[in-house]
Write a protein that holds these residues in place. Sequence first.
Motif: not given
Length: 93
Positions: A57-81
Amino acid sequence: MGSEIIIIPAIFIGLPWLILHYITRWKTAATLTGDDERLIEDLYDLSRRVEDRLNTVERILAADAPNWRALAADPLSTGLEDRSDNENLRRIK
């Protein structure tokens, strides 16, 4: 004299037998049974499979969205929260 015949063997035979019996019970209870060992092996295999799936799953996420770890670490930066919800949680803590 009749009760002495019963008491003496009870003290010298029965009491040591009882103590040794429970000592062996405690020693065997502290070891793993065959069922316990199989359960541990099954749990190890299951955890290895879950880890493999997580890596996939992590490999698939890294291929689809390379910055997914940063988004997961700081959900406020996405504007979703909502930031006000986050501030309310900080005040509660």
